[in-house]
Design a protein around this motif. Sequence first.
Motif, PDB file in Angstrom:
ATOM      1  N   TYR A   1      20.645  60.690  -6.668  1.00 58.49           N
ATOM      2  CA  TYR A   1      20.283  60.649  -5.253  1.00 58.49           C
ATOM      3  C   TYR A   1      21.499  60.853  -4.353  1.00 58.49           C
ATOM      4  CZ  TYR A   1      22.177  55.884  -5.200  1.00 58.49           C
ATOM      5  OH  TYR A   1      23.014  54.799  -5.297  1.00 58.49           O
TER       6      TYR A   1
ATOM      7  N   SER B   1      22.032  59.642  -0.556  1.00 59.04           N
ATOM      8  CA  SER B   1      21.332  58.807   0.427  1.00 59.04           C
ATOM      9  C   SER B   1      22.331  58.200   1.388  1.00 59.04           C
ATOM     10  CB  SER B   1      20.553  57.694  -0.294  1.00 59.04           C
ATOM     11  OG  SER B   1      19.763  56.949   0.602  1.00 59.04           O
TER      12      SER B   1
ATOM     13  N   LYS C   1      17.586  56.628  -1.629  1.00 60.63           N
ATOM     14  CA  LYS C   1      17.952  55.707  -2.705  1.00 60.63           C
ATOM     15  C   LYS C   1      16.744  54.892  -3.149  1.00 60.63           C
ATOM     16  CE  LYS C   1      21.166  52.023  -3.997  1.00 60.63           C
ATOM     17  NZ  LYS C   1      22.270  51.148  -3.556  1.00 60.63           N
ATOM     18  N   ARG C   2      15.919  54.458  -2.204  1.00 58.28           N
ATOM     19  CA  ARG C   2      14.728  53.683  -2.548  1.00 58.28           C
ATOM     20  C   ARG C   2      13.750  54.511  -3.383  1.00 58.28           C
ATOM     21  NH1 ARG C   2      11.686  52.522   1.650  1.00 58.28           N
ATOM     22  NH2 ARG C   2      10.824  50.581   0.853  1.00 58.28           N
TER      23      ARG C   2
ATOM     24  N   GLU D   1      15.266  54.883  -6.848  1.00 53.78           N
ATOM     25  CA  GLU D   1      15.157  53.637  -7.598  1.00 53.78           C
ATOM     26  C   GLU D   1      13.756  53.468  -8.167  1.00 53.78           C
ATOM     27  OE1 GLU D   1      18.454  50.809  -5.316  1.00 53.78           O
ATOM     28  OE2 GLU D   1      16.386  50.902  -4.573  1.00 53.78           O
ATOM     29  N   TYR D   2      12.743  53.846  -7.391  1.00 51.54           N
ATOM     30  CA  TYR D   2      11.359  53.761  -7.876  1.00 51.54           C
ATOM     31  C   TYR D   2      11.163  54.667  -9.096  1.00 51.54           C
ATOM     32  CZ  TYR D   2       6.358  54.675  -8.113  1.00 51.54           C
ATOM     33  OH  TYR D   2       5.071  54.847  -8.575  1.00 51.54           O
TER      34      TYR D   2
ATOM     35  N   SER E   1      13.441  55.882 -11.126  1.00 54.07           N
ATOM     36  CA  SER E   1      14.246  55.375 -12.223  1.00 54.07           C
ATOM     37  C   SER E   1      13.558  54.194 -12.908  1.00 54.07           C
ATOM     38  CB  SER E   1      15.624  54.948 -11.706  1.00 54.07           C
ATOM     39  OG  SER E   1      16.387  54.340 -12.725  1.00 54.07           O
ATOM     40  N   ASP E   2      12.969  53.323 -12.115  1.00 47.37           N
ATOM     41  CA  ASP E   2      12.277  52.164 -12.666  1.00 47.37           C
ATOM     42  C   ASP E   2      11.065  52.582 -13.493  1.00 47.37           C
ATOM     43  OD1 ASP E   2      11.714  49.189 -12.725  1.00 47.37           O
ATOM     44  OD2 ASP E   2       9.898  49.875 -11.724  1.00 47.37           O
TER      45      ASP E   2
ATOM     46  N   THR F   1      18.408  56.769 -16.223  1.00 45.91           N
ATOM     47  CA  THR F   1      19.595  56.259 -15.560  1.00 45.91           C
ATOM     48  C   THR F   1      19.656  56.742 -14.106  1.00 45.91           C
ATOM     49  OG1 THR F   1      20.764  56.324 -17.672  1.00 45.91           O
ATOM     50  CG2 THR F   1      22.100  56.070 -15.699  1.00 45.91           C
ATOM     51  N   LEU F   2      20.036  55.831 -13.233  1.00 51.17           N
ATOM     52  CA  LEU F   2      20.133  56.126 -11.806  1.00 51.17           C
ATOM     53  C   LEU F   2      21.589  56.369 -11.440  1.00 51.17           C
ATOM     54  CD1 LEU F   2      18.601  56.097  -9.004  1.00 51.17           C
ATOM     55  CD2 LEU F   2      19.286  53.695  -8.842  1.00 51.17           C
TER      56      LEU F   2
ATOM     57  N   ASP G   1      24.258  57.688  -8.152  1.00 52.43           N
ATOM     58  CA  ASP G   1      24.618  58.258  -6.862  1.00 52.43           C
ATOM     59  C   ASP G   1      25.197  59.643  -7.141  1.00 52.43           C
ATOM     60  OD1 ASP G   1      26.474  58.950  -4.595  1.00 52.43           O
ATOM     61  OD2 ASP G   1      25.785  57.025  -3.822  1.00 52.43           O
TER      62      ASP G   1
END
Length: 226
Positions: free
Chosen positions: A6, A8, A14-15, A18-19, A21-22, A27-28, A30
């Motif tokens: 991302y 961001s 980023k949100r 994160e969703y 990735s979850d 892997t998340l 930047d």
Amino acid sequence: MNAVIYFSNAGECKRIAEYISDKTGWTLFDIKQTANCAYNTAVVVFPVYCQNTPQRVKDFLSELQAENVALIAAYGKMSYGNVLYEIQLKYKHTVIAAAYVPTKHAYVKEERFNRFDELAVIIDKLNNPQEIIIPRSRKNPFASLAPEWRSRVGVKILRNSNCNSCGTCTSICSQNAINCGKTNNKCIRCTKCVVNCPQDALTLELTLPMRAYLSKRKYSEIVIYT
């Protein structure tokens, strides 16, 4: 290796990342953490600025090594331009899914994006990767005319007496565009400094033309290509 990457500044991308990735377990990262990395599939989440792709994202895409790519462009409910089509045309990645996602505009006080469940179809497509062709969408013919300059003309970032020269804004700026609350001509008005100032020392001042532009009809559609 699969990853969700991302770019961001105001936090909305980023949100979303994160969703994803979850839900995928991938892997998340930047975008600043991804130098010289290669991926099986990479999901790239980024904001649309003035109907254009941010330069930092363009630089990343030119170096990205991935068998498959999914693109998610967040737009502030005004216009997303033609960025996804332009990216596929220029960078020649194998794009397996893409979306325009309406999020909170950086210059407007409103609720943040929370329609994450509507992105489930993209997550499903990641498990069945097949190339798609992104159609051309409408873009203002003047959108690519000095977008960063137009942002600086329309929005001012003001420093108030709360500033104690802590340097937070300087350290987090991806453009090297601010020094202790004072911006320079590299500033793209992404508002990352305003959002993250620990002293609430930075505020936005919108010009009359910008306020008139932001008062226009808002769009809330999620456009998904799979």
